[in-house]
Scaffold this motif. Structure first.
Motif, PDB file in Angstrom:
ATOM      1  N   GLY A   8      -7.034  -3.290 -13.422  1.00  0.00           N
ATOM      2  CA  GLY A   8      -6.164  -2.298 -12.810  1.00  0.00           C
ATOM      3  C   GLY A   8      -5.477  -1.423 -13.855  1.00  0.00           C
ATOM      4  N   ARG A  51       0.857  -1.171   0.000  1.00  0.00           N
ATOM      5  CA  ARG A  51       0.000   0.000   0.000  1.00  0.00           C
ATOM      6  C   ARG A  51       0.895   1.223   0.000  1.00  0.00           C
ATOM      7  N   ARG A  80      -1.924  -0.594 -10.463  1.00  0.00           N
ATOM      8  CA  ARG A  80      -2.606   0.130  -9.400  1.00  0.00           C
ATOM      9  C   ARG A  80      -4.054  -0.365  -9.281  1.00  0.00           C
ATOM     10  N   ASN A  81      -4.424  -0.760  -8.074  1.00  0.00           N
ATOM     11  CA  ASN A  81      -5.785  -1.196  -7.729  1.00  0.00           C
ATOM     12  C   ASN A  81      -6.339  -2.284  -8.657  1.00  0.00           C
ATOM     13  N   ALA A 105      -2.376   4.271  -2.650  1.00  0.00           N
ATOM     14  CA  ALA A 105      -2.910   3.321  -3.625  1.00  0.00           C
ATOM     15  C   ALA A 105      -2.453   1.905  -3.299  1.00  0.00           C
TER      16      ALA A 105
END
Length: 279
Positions: A197, A181, A235-236, A276
Motif C-alpha cells: 500500500g 472507505r 491507502r489500498n 479509496a
C-alpha cells in the motif's frame, strides 16, 4: 423532469411509478433540488432523514432536470432490495444503484457493469476473490447473499475471507485498528496485519488522503492545517483481520483466524472512482 425552487421537492414525470416500487420494499423515495445555486451537471443518490425517518433521495440540479431518465429495473419486496437505473441524456454512462436494507439501516450502493437484476447486482458488488471462493467451496445459490456462508463473512461493504496459511510477525499486529472507505464511518478491528500500500496523510478536508509531496505542499502553504490535524494511514494495502469487527450500524462479527479484508466493488463505478480504501 421539472423541479421547483431550490430545497423543495416535486415528483418527476415517472416519480409515482418509482415511489410505488420503493414503497413495496417498505421505504420512501423523493426527488430534491440542491439547496445552493452552485452550477453542476451531476446528480446524486443517497439516504436522507426527515421527521418521518430515513428515505432515498435523488438530488437533481436544475441544469439537468429535463435530461435525467430514471427507472426501477427490479424490486424484491421480501428481501427489501431494489435496482435503480439512472441515465442522463447525452452521457455514455448508464448508472445502476442497489438500494435496500441491510441489518439495521437502508443503504445505497453504486453497482459496476450493466446488470439488470438484484441478484446480478449483489454478485457484481463482490470482489473477484470472493466470487472465486464461492465457486471453490460450492456455495449453494440460496446462501450467496447471506452475511455468513461457506466462502466469506460480510459486514456492510467489507468481505472477510479465511487465510489459514497466513503467518504474521506479532510485532506488526495493530490493535483496535480502524478500516474505512473514503470518509465513511470506520469499522474497528481487534487485530490487523497489513502489507504493501501507499502511505498517505488524511485530513477531514482530504478524507481519501494525499501523498507525501502534496502533504508537504499543503502544510507549507496553509497554517490552518497544522500536522497535528492529520493522520498517517495506508491507502489500498493488503489487509488481514482477526478477532472482533465492530461498527455502530452493524452487528459485531468475530474472526477466530486471520481473514483477508476485501472492499466491495463500488469503487469501480464512475460515481465512486475517487474513493479509496484506508487503513
Amino acid at each position: 423532469m421539472r423541479l421547483p425552487e431550490y430545497g423543495t421537492t416535486t415528483p418527476p414525470m415517472n416519480s409515482i411509478y418509482i415511489e410505488r416500487h420503493f414503497a413495496r420494499m417498505g421505504s420512501r423515495f423523493q426527488v430534491t433540488r440542491p439547496e445552493t445555486r452552485r452550477q453542476t451537471d451531476s446528480y446524486s443518490v443517497n439516504i436522507q432523514r426527515d421527521s418521518a425517518g430515513d428515505y432515498f433521495a435523488l438530488r437533481v440540479p436544475p441544469e439537468i432536470d429535463s435530461d435525467l431518465n430514471v427507472a426501477v429495473l427490479q424490486v424484491l419486496p421480501r428481501d427489501r432490495h431494489l435496482l435503480l437505473y439512472v441515465h442522463q441524456d447525452g452521457k455514455e454512462e448508464k448508472d445502476r444503484y442497489l438500494c435496500g436494507h441491510d441489518e439495521r439501516d437502508w443503504f445505497v450502493a453504486a453497482v459496476p457493469g450493466n446488470v439488470s437484476t438484484v441478484r446480478d447486482a449483489r454478485e457484481a458488488l463482490k470482489p473477484d476473490r470472493v466470487r472465486r471462493e464461492q465457486l471453490i467451496r460450492g456455495v449453494p445459490q440460496g446462501h450467496l447473499n447471506r452475511r455468513r456462508n461457506e466462502a466469506f463473512l460480510r459486514q456492510g461493504e467489507w468481505f472477510f475471507v479465511e487465510e489459514h496459511a497466513l503467518r504474521v510477525d506479532r510485532n506488526r499486529i495493530l490493535r483496535n485498528e480502524p478500516i474505512r472507505r473514503g470518509g465513511g464511518k470506520p469499522h474497528i478491528v481487534a487485530e490487523v496485519f497489513r502489507s504493501g500500500g501507499d502511505t498517505v496523510y488524511v485530513h477531514r478536508l482530504f478524507p481519501n488522503g494525499v501523498l507525501q509531496e502534496e502533504y508537504a505542499r499543503i502544510i507549507a502553504g496553509n497554517r490552518n492545517m497544522p500536522p497535528r490535524q492529520w493522520r498517517t494511514m495506508m491507502r489500498n494495502p493488503a489487509v488481514y483481520a482477526r478477532g472482533t469487527v465492530r461498527h455502530p450500524d452493524h452487528k459485531t462479527i468475530t474472526l477466530p483466524v486471520w481473514h483477508q479484508v476485501l472492499m466491495n466493488t463500488e469503487t469501480e463505478t464512475r460515481t465512486m472512482r475517487s474513493v479509496a480504501f484506508l487503513d
